[in-house]
Design a protein around this motif. Structure first.
Motif, PDB file in Angstrom:
ATOM      1  N   GLU A  71       0.759  -1.120   0.124  1.00 47.15           N
ATOM      2  CA  GLU A  71      -0.073   0.053  -0.069  1.00 47.15           C
ATOM      3  C   GLU A  71       1.154   1.317  -0.116  1.00 47.15           C
ATOM      4  OE1 GLU A  71      -4.368   0.625   2.426  1.00 47.15           O
ATOM      5  OE2 GLU A  71      -2.426   1.526   3.601  1.00 47.15           O
ATOM      6  N   VAL A  72       0.460   2.180  -1.059  1.00 50.80           N
ATOM      7  CA  VAL A  72       1.794   2.929  -1.100  1.00 50.80           C
ATOM      8  C   VAL A  72       1.070   4.632  -0.638  1.00 50.80           C
ATOM      9  CG1 VAL A  72       3.051   4.874  -2.222  1.00 50.80           C
ATOM     10  CG2 VAL A  72       2.480   2.291  -3.283  1.00 50.80           C
ATOM     11  N   GLU A  73       0.800   5.132   0.499  1.00 49.35           N
ATOM     12  CA  GLU A  73       1.124   6.167   0.982  1.00 49.35           C
ATOM     13  C   GLU A  73       0.777   7.277  -0.201  1.00 49.35           C
ATOM     14  OE1 GLU A  73      -0.567   7.289   3.880  1.00 49.35           O
ATOM     15  OE2 GLU A  73      -0.576   9.355   3.074  1.00 49.35           O
ATOM     16  N   GLU A  74       0.096   7.733  -0.645  1.00 45.95           N
ATOM     17  CA  GLU A  74       0.297   9.328  -1.554  1.00 45.95           C
ATOM     18  C   GLU A  74       1.482  10.524  -1.365  1.00 45.95           C
ATOM     19  OE1 GLU A  74      -2.639   9.058  -4.717  1.00 45.95           O
ATOM     20  OE2 GLU A  74      -1.896  10.512  -4.596  1.00 45.95           O
ATOM     21  N   SER A  75       0.959  11.119   0.007  1.00 47.23           N
ATOM     22  CA  SER A  75       1.336  12.173   0.188  1.00 47.23           C
ATOM     23  C   SER A  75       3.035  11.825   0.810  1.00 47.23           C
ATOM     24  CB  SER A  75       0.286  12.792   1.682  1.00 47.23           C
ATOM     25  OG  SER A  75       0.711  11.554   2.356  1.00 47.23           O
ATOM     26  N   MET A  76       3.341  10.467   1.087  1.00 51.65           N
ATOM     27  CA  MET A  76       4.437  10.550   1.403  1.00 51.65           C
ATOM     28  C   MET A  76       5.469  10.283  -0.055  1.00 51.65           C
ATOM     29  SD  MET A  76       4.636   8.818   4.483  1.00 51.65           S
ATOM     30  CE  MET A  76       5.685   8.089   5.333  1.00 51.65           C
ATOM     31  N   CYS A  77       4.782   9.645  -1.362  1.00 48.40           N
ATOM     32  CA  CYS A  77       5.371   8.662  -2.246  1.00 48.40           C
ATOM     33  C   CYS A  77       6.504  11.011  -2.990  1.00 48.40           C
ATOM     34  CB  CYS A  77       4.287   8.119  -3.454  1.00 48.40           C
ATOM     35  SG  CYS A  77       5.888   7.430  -4.824  1.00 48.40           S
ATOM     36  N   VAL A  78       7.444  10.182  -3.281  1.00 48.56           N
ATOM     37  CA  VAL A  78       8.707  11.684  -4.126  1.00 48.56           C
ATOM     38  C   VAL A  78       8.251  11.678  -5.276  1.00 48.56           C
ATOM     39  CG1 VAL A  78       9.296  12.249  -1.584  1.00 48.56           C
ATOM     40  CG2 VAL A  78      10.459  10.656  -3.170  1.00 48.56           C
ATOM     41  N   GLY A  79       8.053   9.903  -5.844  1.00 51.68           N
ATOM     42  CA  GLY A  79       7.909   9.632  -7.112  1.00 51.68           C
ATOM     43  C   GLY A  79       9.813   8.926  -8.040  1.00 51.68           C
ATOM     44  N   CYS A  80      10.345   8.647  -6.865  1.00 53.93           N
ATOM     45  CA  CYS A  80      11.668   7.972  -7.419  1.00 53.93           C
ATOM     46  C   CYS A  80      11.608   7.021  -7.751  1.00 53.93           C
ATOM     47  CB  CYS A  80      12.593   8.080  -5.727  1.00 53.93           C
ATOM     48  SG  CYS A  80      12.146   6.703  -4.630  1.00 53.93           S
ATOM     49  N   GLY A  81      10.857   6.210  -7.950  1.00 53.05           N
ATOM     50  CA  GLY A  81      11.192   5.363  -8.589  1.00 53.05           C
ATOM     51  C   GLY A  81      11.478   3.794  -8.049  1.00 53.05           C
ATOM     52  N   ALA A  82      11.898   4.006  -7.358  1.00 49.18           N
ATOM     53  CA  ALA A  82      13.200   2.500  -6.686  1.00 49.18           C
ATOM     54  C   ALA A  82      12.005   1.287  -5.793  1.00 49.18           C
ATOM     55  CB  ALA A  82      13.429   3.535  -5.458  1.00 49.18           C
ATOM     56  N   CYS A  83      11.229   1.468  -5.930  1.00 49.92           N
ATOM     57  CA  CYS A  83       9.748   0.027  -5.630  1.00 49.92           C
ATOM     58  C   CYS A  83       9.982  -0.009  -6.778  1.00 49.92           C
ATOM     59  CB  CYS A  83       8.845   0.918  -5.079  1.00 49.92           C
ATOM     60  SG  CYS A  83       7.616   1.445  -6.240  1.00 49.92           S
ATOM     61  N   THR A  84      10.106   0.341  -7.832  1.00 52.84           N
ATOM     62  CA  THR A  84       9.230  -0.312  -9.419  1.00 52.84           C
ATOM     63  C   THR A  84       9.877  -1.102  -9.907  1.00 52.84           C
ATOM     64  OG1 THR A  84      10.060   1.448 -10.739  1.00 52.84           O
ATOM     65  CG2 THR A  84       8.023   1.742  -9.342  1.00 52.84           C
ATOM     66  N   THR A  85      10.899  -1.228  -9.694  1.00 50.01           N
ATOM     67  CA  THR A  85      12.851  -1.815  -9.856  1.00 50.01           C
ATOM     68  C   THR A  85      13.041  -3.233  -8.963  1.00 50.01           C
ATOM     69  OG1 THR A  85      13.873  -0.213  -9.112  1.00 50.01           O
ATOM     70  CG2 THR A  85      13.526  -0.113 -11.019  1.00 50.01           C
ATOM     71  N   VAL A  86      12.526  -3.827  -8.266  1.00 51.73           N
ATOM     72  CA  VAL A  86      12.842  -4.265  -7.195  1.00 51.73           C
ATOM     73  C   VAL A  86      11.810  -5.363  -7.319  1.00 51.73           C
ATOM     74  CG1 VAL A  86      14.927  -2.408  -5.588  1.00 51.73           C
ATOM     75  CG2 VAL A  86      12.255  -3.197  -5.595  1.00 51.73           C
ATOM     76  N   CYS A  87      11.013  -5.727  -7.676  1.00 50.79           N
ATOM     77  CA  CYS A  87      10.304  -7.038  -7.040  1.00 50.79           C
ATOM     78  C   CYS A  87      10.168  -7.764  -7.838  1.00 50.79           C
ATOM     79  CB  CYS A  87       8.703  -6.683  -7.358  1.00 50.79           C
ATOM     80  SG  CYS A  87       7.589  -7.797  -7.231  1.00 50.79           S
ATOM     81  N   PRO A  88      10.723  -9.312  -6.957  1.00 48.90           N
ATOM     82  CA  PRO A  88      11.171 -10.841  -8.489  1.00 48.90           C
ATOM     83  C   PRO A  88       9.574 -10.916  -9.156  1.00 48.90           C
ATOM     84  CG  PRO A  88      11.872 -10.663  -6.277  1.00 48.90           C
ATOM     85  CD  PRO A  88      11.045  -9.438  -5.927  1.00 48.90           C
ATOM     86  N   GLU A  89       8.902 -10.181  -8.693  1.00 45.86           N
ATOM     87  CA  GLU A  89       8.028 -11.033  -9.242  1.00 45.86           C
ATOM     88  C   GLU A  89       7.298  -9.976 -10.534  1.00 45.86           C
ATOM     89  OE1 GLU A  89       6.555 -13.581  -8.062  1.00 45.86           O
ATOM     90  OE2 GLU A  89       7.627 -14.149  -7.011  1.00 45.86           O
ATOM     91  N   GLY A  90       7.797  -9.131 -11.050  1.00 43.65           N
ATOM     92  CA  GLY A  90       7.289  -7.824 -11.801  1.00 43.65           C
ATOM     93  C   GLY A  90       6.832  -6.737 -11.507  1.00 43.65           C
ATOM     94  N   ASP A  91       6.119  -6.604 -12.107  1.00 44.04           N
ATOM     95  CA  ASP A  91       5.000  -5.382 -12.129  1.00 44.04           C
ATOM     96  C   ASP A  91       3.956  -5.387 -11.633  1.00 44.04           C
ATOM     97  OD1 ASP A  91       6.222  -3.888 -14.354  1.00 44.04           O
ATOM     98  OD2 ASP A  91       5.695  -4.805 -15.776  1.00 44.04           O
ATOM     99  N   ILE A  92       4.238  -4.175 -10.087  1.00 40.14           N
ATOM    100  CA  ILE A  92       3.187  -4.508  -9.151  1.00 40.14           C
ATOM    101  C   ILE A  92       2.974  -3.198  -8.723  1.00 40.14           C
ATOM    102  CG2 ILE A  92       2.547  -5.120  -6.788  1.00 40.14           C
ATOM    103  CD1 ILE A  92       3.960  -8.064  -7.196  1.00 40.14           C
ATOM    104  N   LEU A  93       4.474  -2.612  -8.720  1.00 40.12           N
ATOM    105  CA  LEU A  93       4.179  -1.534  -8.618  1.00 40.12           C
ATOM    106  C   LEU A  93       4.650  -0.364  -9.690  1.00 40.12           C
ATOM    107  CD1 LEU A  93       4.956  -1.149  -5.231  1.00 40.12           C
ATOM    108  CD2 LEU A  93       2.699  -0.265  -5.743  1.00 40.12           C
ATOM    109  N   ARG A  94       4.271   0.621 -10.709  1.00 37.43           N
ATOM    110  CA  ARG A  94       5.126   1.699 -11.535  1.00 37.43           C
ATOM    111  C   ARG A  94       4.356   2.775 -11.595  1.00 37.43           C
ATOM    112  NH1 ARG A  94       5.439  -1.681 -16.547  1.00 37.43           N
ATOM    113  NH2 ARG A  94       5.590   0.238 -17.424  1.00 37.43           N
ATOM    114  N   MET A  95       5.160   3.157 -11.968  1.00 27.44           N
ATOM    115  CA  MET A  95       5.390   5.189 -11.946  1.00 27.44           C
ATOM    116  C   MET A  95       3.958   5.721 -12.618  1.00 27.44           C
ATOM    117  SD  MET A  95       7.454   5.697  -9.939  1.00 27.44           S
ATOM    118  CE  MET A  95       6.558   6.912  -9.523  1.00 27.44           C
ATOM    119  N   ILE A  96       3.182   6.139 -11.988  1.00 22.53           N
ATOM    120  CA  ILE A  96       1.387   6.839 -12.938  1.00 22.53           C
ATOM    121  C   ILE A  96       2.096   8.633 -12.823  1.00 22.53           C
ATOM    122  CG2 ILE A  96      -0.438   7.157 -13.957  1.00 22.53           C
ATOM    123  CD1 ILE A  96      -0.462   4.011 -13.906  1.00 22.53           C
ATOM    124  N   ASN A  97       1.821   9.172 -13.219  1.00 23.90           N
ATOM    125  CA  ASN A  97       1.933  10.563 -12.878  1.00 23.90           C
ATOM    126  C   ASN A  97       2.718  11.085 -11.728  1.00 23.90           C
ATOM    127  OD1 ASN A  97      -0.149  11.885 -15.022  1.00 23.90           O
ATOM    128  ND2 ASN A  97      -1.945  11.033 -13.345  1.00 23.90           N
TER     129      ASN A  97
END
Ligand SMILES: Cc1cc2nc3c(=O)[nH]c(=O)nc-3n(C[C@H](O)[C@H](O)[C@H](O)COP(=O)(O)OP(=O)(O)OC[C@H]3O[C@@H](n4cnc5c(N)ncnc54)[C@H](O)[C@@H]3O)c2cc1C
Length: 459
Positions: A71-97
């Motif tokens: 679960e992403v707390e939107e107000s705290m997300c700075v949009g760095c995208g670090a979370c989108t590249t680390v999951c071994p299962e693939g595309d679960i989180l991606r950057m939008i806006n």
């Protein structure tokens, strides 16, 4: 002639260098703009693809996660995208806006890499959502249930993966052994009774040995838990884990075969002198005067604390269709080599089903394999497995039927319903990988409370 050529070359280089020095600023700016433009273009197409994935998830109804997910707390997300590249299962989180968005929640199995990668602490793994609750046993952060002294570690607590089971087994055992005084001075067969010798039970046993406390580990089958029943030579994915007395174990590329993993655990067992009472089935327990009386098929044992690490594989989810209760229907695959020149149906679009279809569909076995997927995409399966199975389908080694389900299983035929037709497929074996039923009724009979989690973490 040669002199003339080198003179011309010299002249050209000199002119070119002069041009560069006269226009150095303009060139630098041009390159910088080009670089920025390329980055924007890349980011925009990345966002567009992510949006497509999200739309697909909304269309197939998988955007609302029912189980564990980040679960992403939107107000705290700075949009760095670090979370989108680390999951071994693939595309679960991606950057939008410029914000991390859940695009494939159903694929989450609880690695927690996104949570660790976020520099802002904006991500946490939760069960269920605000509107859709998920039933799991009520546990403290040290995995103790509401029944004082009774702990649940590993997959039975709602979270899969070997590494999570190990971590939970250790935390539960350490907490239990720290608080032995709760049981007073009563004499018991052991301080800690551990039920189940999968990764959770193994880790808890090591923690008890490290703490120099008396323990008894019982297991209804053989040592190794669910891993013991994986298909031969299955590639097991596991990030490094820490074991008491042993230290950190890391496998090359975080991958190891089932056989190597079991060999490793056996070596840990003999190195530490870990005792496991195999072929001993837990049946029931009751808390009496601050201690536990644990009933098994090999008699009764008493303990001050108990850890339940029995996993969930004892009760595979059934299809509930006519003909399911026949011997040709099974819920795991151990030896693919046993099945050759057969008509095989594999039910389940998650990792377990897809991997079984890959093994049974290997060319050398000459099987006719149909993989039945309930939805219109592989929404519960990692990218590597999707790539491999679609590749096999393009070579006609496996036939994938999306939006399909079994209607009836007959001795030599299976009726399959797809979105636009009903098929009769000649068949010898059916493998069902539809997940497992949580044994909540059984837990409740032991006094353990089951609670609905609405977007909350454990404990
Ligand atoms: C097909 C498949 C592939 C998987 N691949 C991976 C992977 O690549 N990487 C990964 O990290 N995870 C993977 N997992 C998940 C992983 O296997 C589990 O999350 C992990 O084994 C859970 O450990 P556990 O100790 O909680 O339970 P288990 O491993 O299930 O062990 C529970 C043990 O308790 C015993 N038991 C049950 N009931 C009783 C009873 N009444 N009395 C005594 N003993 C009992 C069982 O016999 C078993 O040995 C996979 C799972 C499946 C099904």
């Amino acid at each position: 002639m040669k002199d003339q050529k080198s003179h011309l070359l010299e002249k050209f280089l000199f002119g070119f260098l002069n041009f560069l020095s006269d226009h150095v600023l303009a060139i630098a700016l041009l390159l910088a703009f080009g670089f920025v433009f390329l980055q924007i273009f890349k980011r925009e197409s990345h966002h567009k693809n992510a949006k497509k994935l999200l739309d697909k998830a909304i269309k197939s109804g998988t955007n609302e996660p029912m189980t564990l997910h980040p679960e992403v707390e939107e107000s705290m997300c700075v949009g760095c995208g670090a979370c989108t590249t680390v999951c071994p299962e693939g595309d679960i989180l991606r950057m939008i806006n410029h914000k991390a968005v859940l695009v494939g929640p159903a694929k989450c199995v609880g690695h927690g890499e996104c949570e660790r990668a976020c520099p802002m602490g904006a991500i946490k793994l939760v069960f269920g959502t605000k509107t859709r609750g998920m039933d799991i046993p009520r546990l403290t952060k040290n995995y103790e249930t509401n029944v004082k002294g009774l702990y649940i570690a590993g997959e039975l607590g709602g979270m899969g993966l070997i590494r999570n089971a190990i971590k939970q087994g250790i935390l539960a055992a350490e907490d239990a052994l720290k608080n032995l005084a709760d049981a007073g001075n009563k004499k018991t067969d052991c301080d800690l009774l551990i039920i189940g010798a999968g990764p959770a039970g193994l880790a808890a046993s090591l923690a008890a040995i490290a703490a120099k406390k008396s323990y008894l580990t019982i297991e209804q089958g053989g040592f190794g838990g669910t891993v013991y029943n994986f298909p031969r030579q299955k590639v097991v994915m596991s990030h490094p884990f820490d074991l008491p007395l042993i230290g950190t174990k890391k496998f090359v590329s975080n991958k190891v075969s089932k056989e190597e993993l079991l060999d490793y655990w056996n070596s840990v067992r003999s190195k530490t002198g870990m005792k496991i009472k195999e072929q001993t089935r837990f049946e029931n327990l009751e808390a009496v005067d601050g201690i536990f009386k644990v009933k098994t098929n090999a008699g009764e044992f008493t303990a001050k604390k108990v850890i339940l690490g029995i996993g969930v594989r004892g009760s595979p989810r059934k299809l509930g269709v006519p003909g399911e209760d026949t011997p040709k229907v099974t819920y795991n695959l151990i030896d693919p080599e046993q099945y050759q020149n057969k008509g095989v149906i594999v039910v389940g679009g998650g990792n377990a089903g897809v991997e079984a279809a890959q093994m049974l569909g290997e060319k050398r076995w000459n099987n006719r394999v149909h993989l039945l997927v309930r939805s219109q995409t592989f929404d519960r399966c990692n990218e590597d497995n999707i790539k491999r199975i679609t590749d096999m389908a393009s070579k006609n080694l496996v036939t994938i039927l999306y939006n399909s389900s079994i209607q009836e299983i007959k001795p030599d035929m299976v009726t399959v319903k797809t979105a636009d037709s009903v098929l009769e497929l000649p068949n010898d074996f059916v493998f069902v990988f539809a997940g497992a039923e949580m044994p909540h009724k059984f837990l409740m009979s032991l006094g353990v409370q089951i609670e609905k989690k609405f977007g909350e973490g454990l404990g």
